[in-house]
Motif scaffolding. Structure first.
Motif, PDB file in Angstrom:
ATOM      1  N   GLY A 188       0.702  -1.265  -0.032  1.00 39.71           N
ATOM      2  CA  GLY A 188      -0.087  -0.059   0.058  1.00 39.71           C
ATOM      3  C   GLY A 188       0.764   1.313   0.052  1.00 39.71           C
ATOM      4  O   GLY A 188       0.277   2.470  -0.370  1.00 39.71           O
ATOM      5  N   MET A 189       2.056   1.326   0.210  1.00 37.95           N
ATOM      6  CA  MET A 189       2.960   2.507   0.479  1.00 37.95           C
ATOM      7  C   MET A 189       4.051   2.234  -0.649  1.00 37.95           C
ATOM      8  O   MET A 189       4.290   3.153  -1.386  1.00 37.95           O
ATOM      9  CB  MET A 189       3.808   2.629   1.583  1.00 37.95           C
ATOM     10  N   PHE A 190       4.631   1.007  -0.894  1.00 34.64           N
ATOM     11  CA  PHE A 190       5.633   1.001  -1.858  1.00 34.64           C
ATOM     12  C   PHE A 190       5.426  -0.399  -2.783  1.00 34.64           C
ATOM     13  O   PHE A 190       4.839  -1.302  -2.200  1.00 34.64           O
ATOM     14  CB  PHE A 190       7.066   0.749  -1.167  1.00 34.64           C
ATOM     15  N   GLU A 191       6.108  -0.325  -3.848  1.00 36.27           N
ATOM     16  CA  GLU A 191       5.938  -1.640  -4.712  1.00 36.27           C
ATOM     17  C   GLU A 191       7.568  -2.001  -4.859  1.00 36.27           C
ATOM     18  O   GLU A 191       8.329  -1.156  -5.070  1.00 36.27           O
ATOM     19  CB  GLU A 191       5.622  -1.174  -6.079  1.00 36.27           C
ATOM     20  N   VAL A 192       7.762  -3.191  -4.399  1.00 34.00           N
ATOM     21  CA  VAL A 192       9.106  -3.738  -4.516  1.00 34.00           C
ATOM     22  C   VAL A 192       9.281  -4.350  -6.117  1.00 34.00           C
ATOM     23  O   VAL A 192       8.676  -5.204  -6.582  1.00 34.00           O
ATOM     24  CB  VAL A 192       8.984  -5.112  -3.732  1.00 34.00           C
ATOM     25  N   LEU A 193      10.356  -3.434  -6.559  1.00 39.72           N
ATOM     26  CA  LEU A 193      10.532  -3.656  -8.055  1.00 39.72           C
ATOM     27  C   LEU A 193      11.699  -4.674  -7.990  1.00 39.72           C
ATOM     28  O   LEU A 193      11.800  -5.789  -9.169  1.00 39.72           O
ATOM     29  CB  LEU A 193      11.131  -2.446  -8.465  1.00 39.72           C
ATOM     30  N   GLN A 194      12.565  -5.018  -7.250  1.00 40.39           N
ATOM     31  CA  GLN A 194      13.772  -5.917  -6.956  1.00 40.39           C
ATOM     32  C   GLN A 194      14.331  -6.254  -5.899  1.00 40.39           C
ATOM     33  O   GLN A 194      14.252  -5.342  -4.903  1.00 40.39           O
ATOM     34  CB  GLN A 194      14.993  -5.255  -8.131  1.00 40.39           C
ATOM     35  N   ARG A 195      14.715  -7.480  -5.568  1.00 41.98           N
ATOM     36  CA  ARG A 195      15.258  -7.793  -4.095  1.00 41.98           C
ATOM     37  C   ARG A 195      16.583  -8.484  -4.526  1.00 41.98           C
ATOM     38  O   ARG A 195      16.514  -9.374  -5.400  1.00 41.98           O
ATOM     39  CB  ARG A 195      14.221  -8.631  -3.428  1.00 41.98           C
ATOM     40  N   SER A 196      17.484  -8.566  -3.698  1.00 39.81           N
ATOM     41  CA  SER A 196      18.835  -9.247  -3.798  1.00 39.81           C
ATOM     42  C   SER A 196      19.148  -9.478  -2.252  1.00 39.81           C
ATOM     43  O   SER A 196      18.962  -8.628  -1.492  1.00 39.81           O
ATOM     44  CB  SER A 196      19.844  -8.652  -4.688  1.00 39.81           C
ATOM     45  N   SER A 197      20.073 -10.485  -2.167  1.00 36.94           N
ATOM     46  CA  SER A 197      20.666 -10.735  -0.761  1.00 36.94           C
ATOM     47  C   SER A 197      22.039 -11.021  -0.941  1.00 36.94           C
ATOM     48  O   SER A 197      22.470 -11.503  -2.271  1.00 36.94           O
ATOM     49  CB  SER A 197      19.855 -11.926  -0.084  1.00 36.94           C
ATOM     50  N   SER A 198      23.087 -10.842   0.261  1.00 34.50           N
ATOM     51  CA  SER A 198      24.212 -11.391   0.183  1.00 34.50           C
ATOM     52  C   SER A 198      24.816 -11.538   1.496  1.00 34.50           C
ATOM     53  O   SER A 198      24.180 -11.412   2.515  1.00 34.50           O
ATOM     54  CB  SER A 198      25.294 -10.023  -0.258  1.00 34.50           C
ATOM     55  N   VAL A 199      25.666 -12.606   1.487  1.00 35.47           N
ATOM     56  CA  VAL A 199      26.489 -12.926   2.598  1.00 35.47           C
ATOM     57  C   VAL A 199      28.068 -12.594   2.485  1.00 35.47           C
ATOM     58  O   VAL A 199      28.639 -13.061   1.793  1.00 35.47           O
ATOM     59  CB  VAL A 199      26.269 -14.402   2.959  1.00 35.47           C
ATOM     60  N   ARG A 200      28.734 -11.871   3.659  1.00 31.29           N
ATOM     61  CA  ARG A 200      29.967 -11.561   3.706  1.00 31.29           C
ATOM     62  C   ARG A 200      30.524 -12.167   4.913  1.00 31.29           C
ATOM     63  O   ARG A 200      29.999 -11.939   6.109  1.00 31.29           O
ATOM     64  CB  ARG A 200      30.106 -10.140   3.311  1.00 31.29           C
TER      65      ARG A 200
END
Length: 583
Positions: A77-89
């Motif tokens: 209702g506030m934002f649209e998620v266009l892309q998501r990514s994750s990382s581990v360091r």
């Protein structure tokens, strides 16, 4: 020899106690440290956007918790998620393994206004909520244009020495190479670059790549501030070219902004006679190294005061007034002045450290601290304040007198036992044990009391947080409290060792007050001045590096110090054996 042996034994006990305490602290930190320090943080690359823009939200965990499992339902209702990514360091430094996990979300707002990104929760850890301002859709751009360049200010007017934010924005609908913007130079103003940011923007269904450069400008004079026109240049990316083609790649595109003029208001007449501080916010905080109601004569405590000015440079923050009281001597250290820059502007930081030494007992008040400043958001005068503090100083502990009584009692007991037959000594000891069956318990209680006293003394001697007090604590076992040891420390220009040895030597004279009070009894102005100098060097790093002990050694040699040293040498010579062949 017995005195030296006792000192070494005491040092061994202290070293053993310190080692055991250190092992326990390290073990406790290894067991509970990661869990106590683990956190989930949230951050945005921009906090002011427009409809159609993209903004990057980063969730970061510094332990095994995985932010990618977070529930994103609160964003609906506030934002649209266009892309998501994750990382581990994963990092291993000095055998210690740390792991960081990140979830990066590209968002675009669905409505205009002030939006609040709620706190997220992962494995019992919660991030902080973030506020973002969403403006209207940018003005429609011509379909014939592929590159726009504009300059934007965050306000229409400002006060002299206040902060003005300039944003240079390049919007491109095509690929560009060799991009460049002219350097910003403004007369009678200080300019600091805040960095640059890139994001995507959609206007009327047409995608644009946006690059922003932000500057903080601080005008030094009132009147009118002129920001000269800025020029952007770039080349259209072309297709594949021949290896032997040396002509510039693509058509050159050049865009220029308009010249900007901003009124700069003078300092208001209602502002008090103090340093002019136009800021968006100003706070002042303090921290003490020890409780103020547990000091004794000769003890020191460090006060750390931090002034934070949002929209100010660190160099604009004024030096603090000398804060002290009648029963305290102050030793200010060099201030730490820094600037922290982010996309919203410059935040100035000034940290002052002042060491206070109690010179007499009683109750003393450190006055309140008030710093006036001008709120540029509300155009009003405000004050940042620290309340007054009360310091309670108790008389010094006469540890030397107690040690003397203990030594006298021990000598008397030894004389009594020495005058008694050894067999009768054994019988008396046996009879005491027989008549008092509780003696083992009493002995154990006394031993525990001695151990507790040693630990308490150790913590008090090591508890000071200032560099000078730390150096004094380390000098105890290295510098003998003798005239020769004091002069050696002076020759080595070591203020911490000199001060510690001098304090111990003065106590052997039966003087229970401070060094200043002892110096006054010597009627030597130079001695008082040099003692104040060595104390200042111990509590100020800047003065410690420049301290020279020659003047103190000269002042000491002109007092009771040299007289007692001479008497000690004469008494030592008189105790020698007579010559074998007297003349």
């Amino acid at each position: 020899e017995n005195g030296v042996t006792t000192s070494k034994s005491g040092d061994g006990v202290k070293r053993l106690t310190y080692s055991l305490m250190l092992v326990l602290i390290v073990a406790w930190s290894l067991l509970l440290g990661p869990a106590a320090q683990a956190a989930l943080t949230a951050s945005l690359d921009r906090y002011a956007i427009a409809m159609g823009d993209t903004v990057r939200l980063t969730l970061r965990s510094d332990d095994e918790s995985d932010p990618s499992t977070v529930d994103l339902a609160p964003l609906e209702g506030m934002f649209e998620v266009l892309q998501r990514s994750s990382s581990v360091r994963t990092e291993i430094i000095n055998g210690q393994r740390t792991q960081n996990r990140e979830l990066i979300l590209e968002l675009t707002p669905l409505k205009q206004g002030g939006l609040l990104i709620p706190a997220f929760e992962v494995d019992g850890k919660r991030s902080e909520a973030l506020a973002v301002s969403v403006g209207p859709v940018p003005k429609t751009l011509s379909r014939d244009e592929v590159v726009f360049f504009e300059a934007e200010l965050d306000r229409d007017s400002l006060y002299v020495q206040g902060q003005l934010i300039l944003t240079l924005r390049v919007q491109q609908a095509v690929n560009l190479g060799s991009r460049a913007i002219t350097d910003l130079a403004i007369e009678d103003a200080y300019v600091e670059a805040l960095g640059q940011n890139s994001f995507q923007r959609t206007i009327d269904g047409r995608p644009w790549l946006v690059h922003e450069l932000r500057y903080a400008i601080f005008p030094e004079t009132s009147g009118e501030l002129t920001i000269p026109a800025q020029t952007f240049s770039g080349r259209l990316a072309s297709g594949q070219r021949s290896l032997f083609d040396t002509r510039p790649a693509g058509r050159l595109i050049r865009r220029t902004t308009d010249e900007l003029r901003v009124p700069v208001l003078p300092r208001p007449g209602s502002y008090p006679d103090a340093t002019w501080l136009p800021a968006q916010d100003l706070t002042i905080e303090e921290r003490w190294s020890a409780p103020l109601d547990q000091l004794r004569i000769g003890d020191s405590v460090t006060r750390t005061i931090t002034v934070t000015g949002e929209g100010l440079q660190g160099a604009q923050l004024p030096p603090l007034d000398e804060l002290t009281a009648a029963g305290l001597r102050s030793y200010p250290d060099q201030p730490s002045i820094n600037n922290v820059s982010n996309e919203s502007g410059v935040t100035g930081l000034r940290t002052d450290n002042v060491a206070f030494v109690a010179i007499r007992d009683g109750e003393f008040e450190i006055p309140a601290l008030t710093v006036p400043w001008w709120n540029t958001q509300t155009n009003s005068l405000e004050y940042a304040e620290l309340p007054a503090r009360v310091v309670r100083v108790s008389p010094a502990q006469v540890t030397d007198a107690l040690n003397g009584l203990q030594g006298a009692a021990g000598s008397q007991a030894a004389d009594t036992l020495g005058a008694t037959d050894p067999a009768s000594q054994g019988e008396q000891a046996y009879s005491v044990q027989k008549q008092n069956p509780l003696w083992p318990i009493i002995a154990a209680v006394c031993a525990l009391g001695w151990l507790s006293t040693s630990l308490l003394w150790w913590f008090r001697s090591r508890g000071a947080s200032s560099a000078g007090e730390s150096g004094i604590g380390q000098a105890t076992a290295t510098t003998p409290a003798t005239p020769k040891g004091i002069l050696t420390a002076c020759a080595q220009n070591d203020p911490a060792r000199t001060l510690q040895a001098l304090r111990q030597w003065v106590r052997t004279l039966g003087h229970s007050g401070t060094l200043e009070q002892w110096a006054q009894t010597q009627s030597n102005t130079a001695l008082s001045r040099e003692i104040a100098g060595v104390e200042a060097a111990c509590y100020s790093q800047a003065q410690s590096d420049q301290w020279n002990g020659a003047a103190l050694a000269e002042a000491l040699n002109a007092t009771e110090f040299q007289k007692r040293n001479s008497r000690k040498k004469r008494s030592g010579n008189s105790s020698a054996l007579p010559p074998l062949y007297p003349t």
